[in-house]
Design an enzyme around this catalytic site. Structure first.
Site, PDB file in Angstrom:
ATOM      1  N   ASP A 128      -6.852  -4.961  -5.396  1.00  0.00           N
ATOM      2  CA  ASP A 128      -6.562  -3.575  -4.996  1.00  0.00           C
ATOM      3  C   ASP A 128      -5.143  -3.146  -5.407  1.00  0.00           C
ATOM      4  O   ASP A 128      -4.865  -1.969  -5.613  1.00  0.00           O
ATOM      5  CB  ASP A 128      -6.668  -3.395  -3.469  1.00  0.00           C
ATOM      6  CG  ASP A 128      -7.731  -4.237  -2.797  1.00  0.00           C
ATOM      7  OD1 ASP A 128      -8.067  -5.315  -3.324  1.00  0.00           O
ATOM      8  OD2 ASP A 128      -8.210  -3.848  -1.720  1.00  0.00           O
TER       9      ASP A 128
ATOM     10  N   ASP B 258       0.802  -1.233   0.000  1.00  0.00           N
ATOM     11  CA  ASP B 258       0.000   0.000   0.000  1.00  0.00           C
ATOM     12  C   ASP B 258       0.829   1.274   0.000  1.00  0.00           C
ATOM     13  O   ASP B 258       0.260   2.370  -0.079  1.00  0.00           O
ATOM     14  CB  ASP B 258      -0.961   0.007   1.190  1.00  0.00           C
ATOM     15  CG  ASP B 258      -2.096  -0.989   0.992  1.00  0.00           C
ATOM     16  OD1 ASP B 258      -2.540  -1.154  -0.157  1.00  0.00           O
ATOM     17  OD2 ASP B 258      -2.519  -1.608   1.979  1.00  0.00           O
TER      18      ASP B 258
HETATM   19  N1  GLY Z   1      -7.406  -1.795  -0.155  1.00  0.00           N
HETATM   20  C1  GLY Z   1      -8.229  -2.173   0.913  1.00  0.00           C
HETATM   21  C2  GLY Z   1      -9.663  -1.972   0.657  1.00  0.00           C
HETATM   22  O1  GLY Z   1     -10.073  -1.590  -0.425  1.00  0.00           O
HETATM   23  O2  GLY Z   1     -10.427  -2.203   1.603  1.00  0.00           O
END
Ligand code: GLY
Length: 395
Positions: free
Chosen positions: A173, A114
């Site tokens: 994601d 992230d």
């Molecule tokens: N990237 C984590 C979510 O979308 O909850």
């Protein structure tokens, strides 16, 4: 006049950065957003030296803020950058710089994929408004840290370190983190980051997607053979369901990959994902999806405004690449989403909702965490969508 120019030049040399021009948007919703974020900024500033200075959501009506290692820490500075982009008001820029620079040490963090989200939403956006060599270096160093998570045999960036459950989990994601890698190559000229991003996008397109262009959430890879071991979910209804935010991340990610590479296969993938969303029989008439496209279509099933905001932003961008190939339809769906999100059904009353803009998002329904709450990333992509719509209208 000449004197003013030299003073500006001198200021740029001293601070190591220079300004890029901004045009103002006049929309009531932008004014409401400014009022909400003014109050949010005052509250957050009152926390003084707290390590948890990035507002994320609310719990039991109270604001929840997080520290810089939370995956959402870049969205608050990112929203401040979009408020600056929409208004041209310097106070937003000053605040955006302040909160962006709090994230400085993340550039060295290899512990989570992230970092792409965190640093591109903050430093990456800053570079749209300033030439700042120090920020360029932050993006490149973050690219290095993110690349340490690349697993060459599988050709993907590992998302989480979760060895009890998965060997090399990759979540849909993760497509969003690739933007930072493309940015790192464009700054440094080093194609390593670009090649990693392309490899990850290709593997995701091949392995994460089903025939109907919906996506799994979590894939587990064997890092020795490169094979996919399992296809699971973490935040969706079932392993084989279509978690709403995951579909939006994929749409946004492949649209962005087309912007960065010009490769038509990414554009085709984005078009197909957009069709899955648009034609889904479970998409409510206000175009704000339930938290999972396979969740029961009923009044009790929570909606996910964050998934809608991400999709709207992606659709505006997709429309700029698809003249005569669906652009109008993409803009129309994005406009319908934005109309719903800007209505009193989703847009909070002044002073309510912890001063966030949007109500009714879902973090993780299976864990009953952050269900039907505001989320900082819903606000971020809503503001980005407004900004992108403004750019399209100006053209
Ligand atoms: N990237 C984590 C979510 O979308 O909850």
């Amino acid at each position: 006049m000449r004197c003013k120019f030299f003073l500006l030049l001198l200021a740029a040399v001293i601070t190591g950065c220079s300004e890029k021009p901004v045009k103002k948007t006049s929309l009531p919703v932008v004014d409401l957003a400014q009022d909400q974020y003014d109050s949010l900024c005052v509250y957050i500033a009152s926390l003084k030296e707290s390590k948890k200075m990035m507002p994320r959501t609310t719990k039991d009506g109270k604001l929840v803020s997080v520290g810089i290692y939370d995956w959402t820490s870049g969205f608050f500075p990112g929203s401040l950058w979009y408020l600056y982009g929409l208004t041209g008001d310097k106070k937003w820029k000053d605040r955006a710089v302040e909160y962006t620079e709090k994230l400085d040490t993340i550039q060295y963090w290899e512990g989570n994929h992230d970092v792409g989200f965190i640093m591109e939403c903050s430093y990456g956006n800053a570079l749209k408004y300033m030439d700042a060599p120090a920020y360029d270096s932050v993006i490149v160093q973050t690219g290095k840290s993110l690349s340490a998570r690349f697993r060459p045999k599988a050709g993907v960036i590992q998302s989480w370190d979760w060895s009890e459950k998965w060997e090399c989990p990759v979540i849909i994601d993760n497509m969003m983190n690739l933007e930072l890698l493309f940015h790192a190559t464009s700054i440094s000229g080093d194609s390593t980051y670009y090649n990693i991003a392309v490899s990850h996008a290709d593997q995701t397109m091949k392995n994460h997607y089903r025939e109907d262009y919906s996506s799994y959430h979590v894939l587990d890879y064997d890092t020795i053979t490169g094979q996919v071991i399992q296809k699971n979910t973490h935040q969706g209804l079932r392993d084989d369901s279509a978690w709403a935010r995951g579909q939006a991340w994929g749409l946004y990610g492949f649209t962005m990959c087309y912007r960065q590479t010009g490769n038509p296969k990414y554009l085709e993938q984005a078009q197909n994902i957009a069709s899955f969303i648009r034609n889904n029989p479970n998409l409510p008439s206000d175009k704000i999806p339930y938290w999972d496209y396979n969740a029961p279509a009923s009044g009790n099933t929570p909606r996910d405004a964050s998934a809608a905001a991400i999709a709207a932003s992606a659709l505006y961008e997709l429309s700029t690449f698809t003249e005569n190939k669906g652009a109008e339809g993409h803009r129309d769906l994005a406009d319908q989403i934005m109309e719903s999100l800007s209505s009193s059904a989703y847009f909070a009353k002044p002073g309510a909702n912890g001063n966030f803009l949007l109500m009714h998002s879902v973090g993780s329904k299976p864990h009953e965490v952050e269900v039907d709450v505001p989320l900082n990333y819903a606000d971020y992509y809503f503001l980005e969508a407004m900004f992108r719509r403004k750019e399209i209208q100006q053209k």
